[in-house]
Design an enzyme around this catalytic site. Structure first.
Site, PDB file in Angstrom:
ATOM      1  N   HIS A  78      68.331 -48.354 -49.476  1.00 36.56           N
ATOM      2  CA  HIS A  78      67.952 -49.764 -49.541  1.00 36.56           C
ATOM      3  C   HIS A  78      66.446 -49.952 -49.459  1.00 36.56           C
ATOM      4  O   HIS A  78      65.931 -51.031 -49.724  1.00 36.56           O
ATOM      5  CB  HIS A  78      68.654 -50.511 -48.396  1.00 36.56           C
ATOM      6  N   SER A  88      66.110 -57.109 -51.279  1.00 38.24           N
ATOM      7  CA  SER A  88      67.285 -57.445 -50.479  1.00 38.24           C
ATOM      8  C   SER A  88      67.545 -58.955 -50.560  1.00 38.24           C
ATOM      9  O   SER A  88      67.781 -59.463 -51.657  1.00 38.24           O
ATOM     10  CB  SER A  88      67.088 -56.961 -49.037  1.00 38.24           C
ATOM     11  N   ASP A  98      71.749 -46.867 -52.123  1.00 36.42           N
ATOM     12  CA  ASP A  98      71.813 -48.133 -51.397  1.00 36.42           C
ATOM     13  C   ASP A  98      73.274 -48.553 -51.296  1.00 36.42           C
ATOM     14  O   ASP A  98      73.914 -48.828 -52.308  1.00 36.42           O
ATOM     15  CB  ASP A  98      71.002 -49.196 -52.145  1.00 36.42           C
TER      16      ASP A  98
END
Length: 334
Positions: A310, A191, A278
């Site tokens: 994610h 991320s 995601d």
């Protein structure tokens, strides 16, 4: 009312689940142990362990010892709030031998308003690297939670702070601990940590990282804006949309902090990982990252997980994930 801290830092991470005869029912975990249930008094004192689900498994594995470290990163005009030091954790490899030199795995947390805590994490478990023979560095760079509101918000509008503080942390431990081999450093993140990995590929001191791992990261801040389900977050972080007139200026964070802006500097072998469900950072960001590496002849691999979002949540996928990541960093730090 005023917040009262129960327990101490030596307790690791504690979550309250409710009242129980004699006090509170809590779970406790740390770098050294997965969660177990405990009872404690209403004041947090007198922890009494109630479950021992992981006792046999823990007895069969070798773990690293963690220590708390801090350092200062002087950035003229962008110093830490009140001159605060940067906090980080450093884990020694399992079965540590002071006479040996060890590779270092640098784990960069997501968020960026997140943190690495003294807990047993199921994605970035620092012990998985320590048990594989790596020293592990995890920096709570400016932007991390738990160190005050000003510290947490300091990263908004300047996402380069995380990678910069991480580089400062790597320099600090290389200068301070002679058991770390400076020629065998790997960088890993997901991320915002994946953003940081791509940013470091274009901006880190040449040769600092032997390899990188990017899980669900950012390639271009502008393209990421158009495809994310979290529009409000990017608008808040960067002061507006990428199509606003001020976002076209060279000093806009959409321009200065985007990893794609320095893509011609990418030289470090990179493992790219992406979950196809995601919607925060969509598959196109990973494909762009992988294409940029491949077309420039940079050694790279893509691990594509069609049924993950994610995060990597399926246990079997997690085994594949950990095997791929450990194989990659072992290969390049051998």
């Amino acid at each position: 009312r005023a917040v009262e801290i129960l327990g101490s830092a030596a307790d690791g991470s504690i979550s309250v689940h409710g009242e129980i005869a004699g006090g509170l029912l809590v779970s406790r975990d740390s770098f050294g142990a997965p969660p177990e249930l405990y009872r404690c008094g209403a004041d947090g004192a007198g922890l009494e362990q109630l479950t021992f689900f992981n006792e046999a498994k823990l007895a069969a594995v070798d773990l690293g010892v963690a220590e708390d470290v801090s350092f200062f990163n002087p950035r003229p005009g962008r110093e830490s709030p009140e001159g605060a030091d940067i906090q980080a954790y450093l884990l020694k490899p399992a079965n540590f031998d002071a006479k040996k030199k060890y590779p270092l795995a640098v784990v960069i947390h997501g968020g960026p308003q997140g943190s690495i805590g003294d807990d047993w994490h199921y994605r970035w478990n620092l012990q998985s690297y320590a048990s594989a023979g790596f020293g592990v560095l995890a920096v709570n760079f400016r932007g991390s939670t738990g160190l005050g509101h000003a510290y947490c918000r300091d990263i908004s509008g300047d996402w380069s702070i995380g990678p910069d503080d991480t580089v400062a942390g790597v320099r600090h431990v290389l200068e301070t601990y002679d058991w770390i081999d400076p020629s065998r450093v790997a960088g890993l993140g997901a991320s915002y940590g994946g953003f940081s990995v791509n940013y470091l590929n274009g901006h880190a001191p040449e040769g600092m990282f032997r390899c990188l791992v990017n899980h669900d990261g950012v390639f271009d801040l502008r393209s990421a804006y158009w495809s994310t389900e979290e529009l409000f977050f990017m608008e808040k972080e960067f002061g507006g949309t990428p199509y606003a007139p001020e976002s076209q200026l060279p000093e806009s964070p959409y321009q200065t902090a985007s990893p794609a802006a320095a893509v011609t500097n990418w030289k470090t072998p990179t493992l790219v990982i992406q979950g196809d469900k995601d919607f925060r950072l969509v598959t196109a960001e990973a494909l762009a990252t992988f294409t940029a590496l491949q077309r420039q002849g940079v050694e790279s691999e893509l691990l594509f997980l069609p049924d993950e979002n994610h995060h990597c949540l399926n246990p079997q996928n997690s085994l594949v994930w950990h095997h791929a990541v450990l194989s990659w960093i072992k290969k390049h730090t051998a």
